[in-house]
Design a protein around this motif. Sequence first.
Motif, short mmCIF file in Angstrom:
data_model
loop_
_atom_site.label_atom_id
_atom_site.label_comp_id
_atom_site.label_asym_id
_atom_site.label_seq_id
_atom_site.Cartn_x
_atom_site.Cartn_y
_atom_site.Cartn_z
N PHE A 272 0.79 -1.23 0.00
CA PHE A 272 0.00 0.00 0.00
C PHE A 272 0.82 1.29 0.00
N VAL A 273 2.13 1.20 0.13
CA VAL A 273 2.97 2.40 0.16
C VAL A 273 3.89 2.37 -1.05
N ARG A 274 3.87 3.46 -1.82
CA ARG A 274 4.67 3.48 -3.04
C ARG A 274 5.45 4.79 -3.12
N LEU A 276 7.37 7.27 -5.49
CA LEU A 276 7.30 7.57 -6.91
C LEU A 276 8.68 7.92 -7.47
N PRO A 277 8.87 7.74 -8.78
CA PRO A 277 10.16 8.07 -9.40
C PRO A 277 10.46 9.56 -9.33
N GLU A 278 11.70 9.89 -9.57
CA GLU A 278 12.15 11.28 -9.55
C GLU A 278 11.27 12.15 -10.45
N GLY A 279 10.85 13.28 -9.89
CA GLY A 279 10.10 14.26 -10.66
C GLY A 279 8.61 14.02 -10.76
N VAL A 280 8.12 12.88 -10.28
CA VAL A 280 6.69 12.56 -10.37
C VAL A 280 5.98 13.07 -9.12
N VAL A 281 4.93 13.86 -9.31
CA VAL A 281 4.20 14.46 -8.20
C VAL A 281 2.93 13.66 -7.93
N PRO A 282 2.72 13.16 -6.71
CA PRO A 282 1.48 12.45 -6.40
C PRO A 282 0.31 13.40 -6.24
N HIS A 283 -0.86 12.98 -6.67
CA HIS A 283 -2.08 13.77 -6.52
C HIS A 283 -3.08 12.98 -5.68
N THR A 284 -3.95 13.67 -4.98
CA THR A 284 -4.94 12.98 -4.15
C THR A 284 -5.85 12.10 -5.01
N ARG A 285 -6.12 12.49 -6.23
CA ARG A 285 -7.00 11.67 -7.08
C ARG A 285 -6.36 10.34 -7.44
N HIS A 286 -5.05 10.20 -7.24
CA HIS A 286 -4.37 8.94 -7.55
C HIS A 286 -4.57 7.89 -6.46
N VAL A 287 -5.15 8.27 -5.32
CA VAL A 287 -5.37 7.31 -4.23
C VAL A 287 -6.83 7.25 -3.79
N ARG A 288 -7.70 7.96 -4.45
CA ARG A 288 -9.10 8.08 -4.03
C ARG A 288 -9.75 6.70 -3.90
N GLY A 289 -10.34 6.44 -2.73
CA GLY A 289 -11.04 5.19 -2.48
C GLY A 289 -10.14 4.01 -2.18
N SER A 290 -8.83 4.23 -2.09
CA SER A 290 -7.88 3.13 -1.90
C SER A 290 -7.16 3.26 -0.56
N ASN A 291 -6.45 2.18 -0.20
CA ASN A 291 -5.65 2.17 1.02
C ASN A 291 -4.19 2.54 0.73
N HIS A 292 -3.95 3.20 -0.36
CA HIS A 292 -2.58 3.51 -0.78
C HIS A 292 -2.07 4.82 -0.19
N LEU A 294 0.98 7.39 -1.53
CA LEU A 294 2.00 7.70 -2.52
C LEU A 294 2.84 8.86 -2.01
N MET A 295 4.16 8.78 -2.25
CA MET A 295 5.03 9.86 -1.79
C MET A 295 6.13 10.12 -2.82
N SER A 310 3.22 13.77 0.23
CA SER A 310 2.62 12.48 0.57
C SER A 310 1.10 12.60 0.45
N VAL A 311 0.45 11.63 -0.22
CA VAL A 311 -1.00 11.69 -0.37
C VAL A 311 -1.64 10.38 0.07
N ILE A 312 -2.81 10.49 0.69
CA ILE A 312 -3.63 9.34 1.07
C ILE A 312 -5.09 9.73 0.89
N ASP A 313 -5.98 8.74 0.92
CA ASP A 313 -7.39 8.99 1.11
C ASP A 313 -7.63 9.03 2.61
N ASN A 314 -8.09 10.16 3.12
CA ASN A 314 -8.21 10.32 4.57
C ASN A 314 -9.20 9.34 5.20
#
Length: 346
Positions: A272-274, A276-292, A294-295, A310-314
């Motif tokens: 559930f924790v990922r 991201l590669p250099e330069g990639v920005v996580p967005h909240t929509r990338h984790v919506r509804g999931s237990n992930h 991203l950082m 760092s983004v999560i679905d609260n």
Amino acid sequence: MKDVSVAILGASGYTGAELVRLLALHPSFKIKVMTGDRKAGQSMDSVFPHLGGLQLPDLVAIDHVDFTSVDAVFCCLPHGTTQEVIAALPASVKVVDLSADFRLFDVDTYAQWYGHEHRAPELQKQAVYGLTELARDAVAKARLVANPGCYPTSVQLPLIPLLQAGLIEAADIVIDAKSGVSGAGRAAKEANLYTEVTEGMHAYGVASHRHSPEIEQGLSQAAGAPVLVSFTPHLIPMSRGMQSTIYMKARNGAKAADLRARLAAVYKNEPFVRVLPEGVVPHTRHVRGSNHCLMSVFDDRVPGRIIITSVIDNLVKGASGQALQNMNLMFGLPETLALAQQPMFP
């Protein structure tokens, strides 16, 4: 494994409803009891129509529950109401508490931040702080798990491994965090009305938010010395999602690449924790509804400073999903059970 009978206390709130959504896919956990004192006597699909057709028990008042009939309790009650309830449960019942009532190890610190004495100090000594990826073994052996807060989850997952490795300074950590409105709960509040929150953003709990001591507790343990942070949360006009942007000083010439490599090594086998590669920005929509979670890690323009986003679905990794992840471990089950859904998009 035989079926596990589950009670959800406070099932008429957002985190309770999210637990029902997740548990609908669970092969072993069966919902036998759901409480909602203000909604007692109502069916779950009348309170949350999206959960219709699941053959759920009606909501009842907590005083009417026979807890000897259940094996596990998810406690989604408001802060300050949970300690006495959990203290009265049979010792055989495993509990994950989603409130803040057992998150702070020191009962005096709890009293300072929550305005009343801790009502179950002996039980507090048994509680395990359930940041799952960093406390897996302790969670698996626990009878009572204090589920971390949403902001602390999004902040501690990236920072604890870096402090443990000595890659960042323990001083001068600045956390700029933003949450969807569901983080404020479902109770009717003027400040959460549509016209109050839409088309804008506002800070709240400035220099006084109750998640501050929880964050500092975990970071201090990791650093081996007291840590104070500057933490400011903001409410933004979306229903769910959380982003923490964290600013810190590197130690001994470390760069973003060094911090990214450390985090990638720590979390390389985590479902559930990922990182991201250099330069990639996580967005909240990338984790919506999931237990992930991203950082990503960036070198600041200011020499020696690092930025982590760092983004999560609260409601999932920040609450009900992590609670289910912990309860799975407590019953010796794969922690991914009923949590393997991919994020929803759009």
